[in-house]
Write a protein that holds these residues in place. Structure first.
Motif, PDB file in Angstrom:
ATOM      1  N   UNK A 131      47.616  44.874  43.899  1.00  0.00           N
ATOM      2  CA  UNK A 131      46.959  45.258  42.647  1.00  0.00           C
ATOM      3  C   UNK A 131      45.454  45.234  42.900  1.00  0.00           C
ATOM      4  N   UNK A 132      44.796  46.388  42.772  1.00  0.00           N
ATOM      5  CA  UNK A 132      43.352  46.479  43.004  1.00  0.00           C
ATOM      6  C   UNK A 132      42.644  46.770  41.681  1.00  0.00           C
ATOM      7  N   UNK A 133      41.582  46.037  41.419  1.00  0.00           N
ATOM      8  CA  UNK A 133      40.885  46.163  40.140  1.00  0.00           C
ATOM      9  C   UNK A 133      39.396  46.443  40.350  1.00  0.00           C
ATOM     10  N   UNK A 134      38.875  47.387  39.559  1.00  0.00           N
ATOM     11  CA  UNK A 134      37.450  47.662  39.475  1.00  0.00           C
ATOM     12  C   UNK A 134      37.105  47.870  38.014  1.00  0.00           C
ATOM     13  N   UNK A 135      35.847  47.684  37.670  1.00  0.00           N
ATOM     14  CA  UNK A 135      35.415  47.910  36.287  1.00  0.00           C
ATOM     15  C   UNK A 135      35.230  49.398  36.038  1.00  0.00           C
ATOM     16  N   UNK A 136      35.929  49.911  35.023  1.00  0.00           N
ATOM     17  CA  UNK A 136      35.832  51.328  34.688  1.00  0.00           C
ATOM     18  C   UNK A 136      35.556  51.504  33.197  1.00  0.00           C
ATOM     19  N   UNK A 137      35.135  52.698  32.829  1.00  0.00           N
ATOM     20  CA  UNK A 137      34.869  53.033  31.426  1.00  0.00           C
ATOM     21  C   UNK A 137      36.198  53.214  30.690  1.00  0.00           C
ATOM     22  N   UNK A 149      31.819  45.115  42.383  1.00  0.00           N
ATOM     23  CA  UNK A 149      32.761  43.990  42.336  1.00  0.00           C
ATOM     24  C   UNK A 149      34.195  44.507  42.340  1.00  0.00           C
ATOM     25  N   UNK A 150      34.957  44.067  43.312  1.00  0.00           N
ATOM     26  CA  UNK A 150      36.350  44.495  43.421  1.00  0.00           C
ATOM     27  C   UNK A 150      37.233  43.254  43.559  1.00  0.00           C
ATOM     28  N   UNK A 151      38.366  43.309  42.897  1.00  0.00           N
ATOM     29  CA  UNK A 151      39.296  42.176  42.925  1.00  0.00           C
ATOM     30  C   UNK A 151      40.679  42.683  43.321  1.00  0.00           C
ATOM     31  N   UNK A 152      41.309  41.969  44.229  1.00  0.00           N
ATOM     32  CA  UNK A 152      42.613  42.384  44.744  1.00  0.00           C
ATOM     33  C   UNK A 152      43.585  41.209  44.669  1.00  0.00           C
ATOM     34  N   UNK A 153      44.731  41.456  44.056  1.00  0.00           N
ATOM     35  CA  UNK A 153      45.805  40.462  44.009  1.00  0.00           C
ATOM     36  C   UNK A 153      46.967  40.990  44.846  1.00  0.00           C
ATOM     37  N   UNK A 154      47.372  40.201  45.834  1.00  0.00           N
ATOM     38  CA  UNK A 154      48.472  40.602  46.715  1.00  0.00           C
ATOM     39  C   UNK A 154      49.714  39.820  46.331  1.00  0.00           C
ATOM     40  N   UNK A 155      50.816  40.520  46.187  1.00  0.00           N
ATOM     41  CA  UNK A 155      52.089  39.920  45.802  1.00  0.00           C
ATOM     42  C   UNK A 155      53.042  39.957  47.008  1.00  0.00           C
ATOM     43  N   UNK A 156      53.133  38.829  47.727  1.00  0.00           N
ATOM     44  CA  UNK A 156      53.973  38.772  48.926  1.00  0.00           C
ATOM     45  C   UNK A 156      55.447  38.957  48.599  1.00  0.00           C
ATOM     46  N   UNK A 157      55.828  38.702  47.347  1.00  0.00           N
ATOM     47  CA  UNK A 157      57.227  38.896  46.929  1.00  0.00           C
ATOM     48  C   UNK A 157      57.687  40.336  47.147  1.00  0.00           C
ATOM     49  N   UNK A 158      56.752  41.280  46.974  1.00  0.00           N
ATOM     50  CA  UNK A 158      57.103  42.707  47.042  1.00  0.00           C
ATOM     51  C   UNK A 158      56.780  43.288  48.422  1.00  0.00           C
ATOM     52  N   UNK A 159      56.952  42.488  49.477  1.00  0.00           N
ATOM     53  CA  UNK A 159      56.580  42.936  50.826  1.00  0.00           C
ATOM     54  C   UNK A 159      57.292  44.223  51.238  1.00  0.00           C
ATOM     55  N   UNK A 160      58.531  44.408  50.784  1.00  0.00           N
ATOM     56  CA  UNK A 160      59.307  45.588  51.193  1.00  0.00           C
ATOM     57  C   UNK A 160      58.766  46.877  50.583  1.00  0.00           C
ATOM     58  N   UNK A 161      57.921  46.760  49.551  1.00  0.00           N
ATOM     59  CA  UNK A 161      57.387  47.949  48.875  1.00  0.00           C
ATOM     60  C   UNK A 161      56.018  48.365  49.401  1.00  0.00           C
ATOM     61  N   UNK A 162      55.451  47.580  50.317  1.00  0.00           N
ATOM     62  CA  UNK A 162      54.158  47.947  50.889  1.00  0.00           C
ATOM     63  C   UNK A 162      54.335  49.154  51.808  1.00  0.00           C
ATOM     64  N   UNK A 163      53.511  50.182  51.609  1.00  0.00           N
ATOM     65  CA  UNK A 163      53.649  51.415  52.381  1.00  0.00           C
ATOM     66  C   UNK A 163      53.237  51.231  53.837  1.00  0.00           C
ATOM     67  N   UNK A 164      52.209  50.431  54.064  1.00  0.00           N
ATOM     68  CA  UNK A 164      51.751  50.183  55.424  1.00  0.00           C
ATOM     69  C   UNK A 164      52.706  49.205  56.124  1.00  0.00           C
ATOM     70  N   UNK A 165      53.229  49.600  57.259  1.00  0.00           N
ATOM     71  CA  UNK A 165      54.228  48.790  57.970  1.00  0.00           C
ATOM     72  C   UNK A 165      53.677  47.428  58.367  1.00  0.00           C
ATOM     73  N   UNK A 166      52.436  47.409  58.852  1.00  0.00           N
ATOM     74  CA  UNK A 166      51.848  46.139  59.285  1.00  0.00           C
ATOM     75  C   UNK A 166      51.597  45.197  58.110  1.00  0.00           C
ATOM     76  N   UNK A 167      51.143  45.762  56.985  1.00  0.00           N
ATOM     77  CA  UNK A 167      50.937  44.931  55.798  1.00  0.00           C
ATOM     78  C   UNK A 167      52.274  44.410  55.296  1.00  0.00           C
ATOM     79  N   UNK A 168      53.290  45.272  55.279  1.00  0.00           N
ATOM     80  CA  UNK A 168      54.628  44.858  54.851  1.00  0.00           C
ATOM     81  C   UNK A 168      55.151  43.725  55.728  1.00  0.00           C
ATOM     82  N   UNK A 169      54.959  43.864  57.038  1.00  0.00           N
ATOM     83  CA  UNK A 169      55.417  42.832  57.968  1.00  0.00           C
ATOM     84  C   UNK A 169      54.674  41.525  57.784  1.00  0.00           C
ATOM     85  N   UNK A 170      53.364  41.614  57.532  1.00  0.00           N
ATOM     86  CA  UNK A 170      52.573  40.404  57.320  1.00  0.00           C
ATOM     87  C   UNK A 170      53.005  39.678  56.052  1.00  0.00           C
ATOM     88  N   UNK A 171      53.201  40.441  54.969  1.00  0.00           N
ATOM     89  CA  UNK A 171      53.607  39.818  53.708  1.00  0.00           C
ATOM     90  C   UNK A 171      55.005  39.215  53.814  1.00  0.00           C
TER      91      UNK A 171
END
Length: 282
Positions: A131-137, A149-171
């Motif tokens: 989940x990536x967040x930025x301030x918008x109008x 300012x950017x804020x990112x929340x990573x949900x390791x529970x959903x590792x199988x849904x990560x499109x990037x293979x390396x990120x999915x494997x890490x999570x």
């Protein structure tokens, strides 16, 4: 009960900080998360204690990074859902801005910053890995505030849904401990090496003892504070009762004087608020 050193995994704060102190590992993690290259790391530190001012709440950042372009990255491991992530990220952002903006510098000197929380749970509830967040109008969602300012929340529970293979494997590795990629294999070997390092073991033992002492101290201070508050409350109640008793005595004295001058009981009741029974006893 705190884990023993040999039980620690990447999802434990101590081990996560140790692993992310390695520049190559940290840089790889950031680039996987942001799906973009970052500049060469110019500053990397773990367990930074930041106090924004006298009397202000202090915070301890897990991993604080700056790259050669000036962008800053705060990386936090969060194993337990304390249901305060949005407000916590807001406070962290403010603290980091104060840390990096020297007195007298212009606001434009603030570079882009990223607050990244790697969670073992889904704090947002949409079953997304990122989940990536930025301030918008609000009125026109094509307009960004561009405050950097950017804020990112990573949900390791959903590792199988990560499109990037390396990120999915890490999570998946963070969530289950299962090694499926070259990157997580490297991390696993780093953890094995750390567990045979007596200095790291001693450091964990020291930190564990310190935190236990701090917890005990906090509990003792809490008890003292509770006693103080109890005494304050008791004094308040005592004073209130004293005032009430004094006011009642004044009413009785007034009633006696009114009886002496021959005023009727009905009028004395109206004047003092006392009951007929209370006046007849005088």
């Amino acid at each position: 009960m705190r884990k023993s050193f040999d039980e620690l995994t990447i999802s434990d704060d101590f081990m996560f900080c140790k692993i992310m102190q390695d520049e190559e590992t940290c840089k790889t993690f950031l680039e996987m998360t942001l799906a973009d290259k970052i500049g060469k790391i110019s500053y990397l530190s773990s367990q930074n204690a930041i106090t924004t001012g006298a009397g202000a709440k202090s915070i301890r950042l897990d991993i604080l990074v700056k790259d050669e372009t000036g962008k800053s990255y705060d990386i936090e491991m969060q194993a337990v859902n304390e249901h305060n992530l949005p407000k916590r990220m807001r406070y962290y952002q403010a603290a980091i801005d104060i840390l990096f903006l020297d007195k007298g510098e212009h606001y434009s000197s603030l570079n882009d910053s990223y607050i990244i929380f790697l969670c073992l749970f889904d704090s947002v509830g949409k079953d997304m890995p990122l989940y990536s967040f930025e301030n918008i109008c609000i009125e026109d969602r094509q307009i960004l505030l561009n405050d950097g300012a950017k804020k990112i929340i990573i949900n390791a529970n959903a590792f199988s849904k990560a499109k990037d293979k390396n990120l999915s494997g890490f999570l998946e590795y963070v969530k289950t401990g299962k090694v499926t990629t070259e990157f997580t294999g490297r991390i696993e070997k780093m953890i094995e090496t750390l567990k045979s390092n007596e200095q790291a073991r001693s450091e964990y033992r020291f930190i564990s003892g310190f935190e236990m002492d701090a917890h005990h101290y906090g509990r003792q201070e809490g008890m003292k504070e509770g006693m103080k508050e109890g005494m304050k409350e008791g004094m308040k109640k005592g004073l209130a009762k004293g005032f009430a008793d004094g006011a009642y005595q004044n009413k009785l004295e007034t009633a006696k004087n009114l009886i002496d001058i021959g005023l009727s009981i009905e009028n004395i009741i109206k004047a003092t608020g006392l009951s007929r029974e209370e006046i007849e006893k005088l």
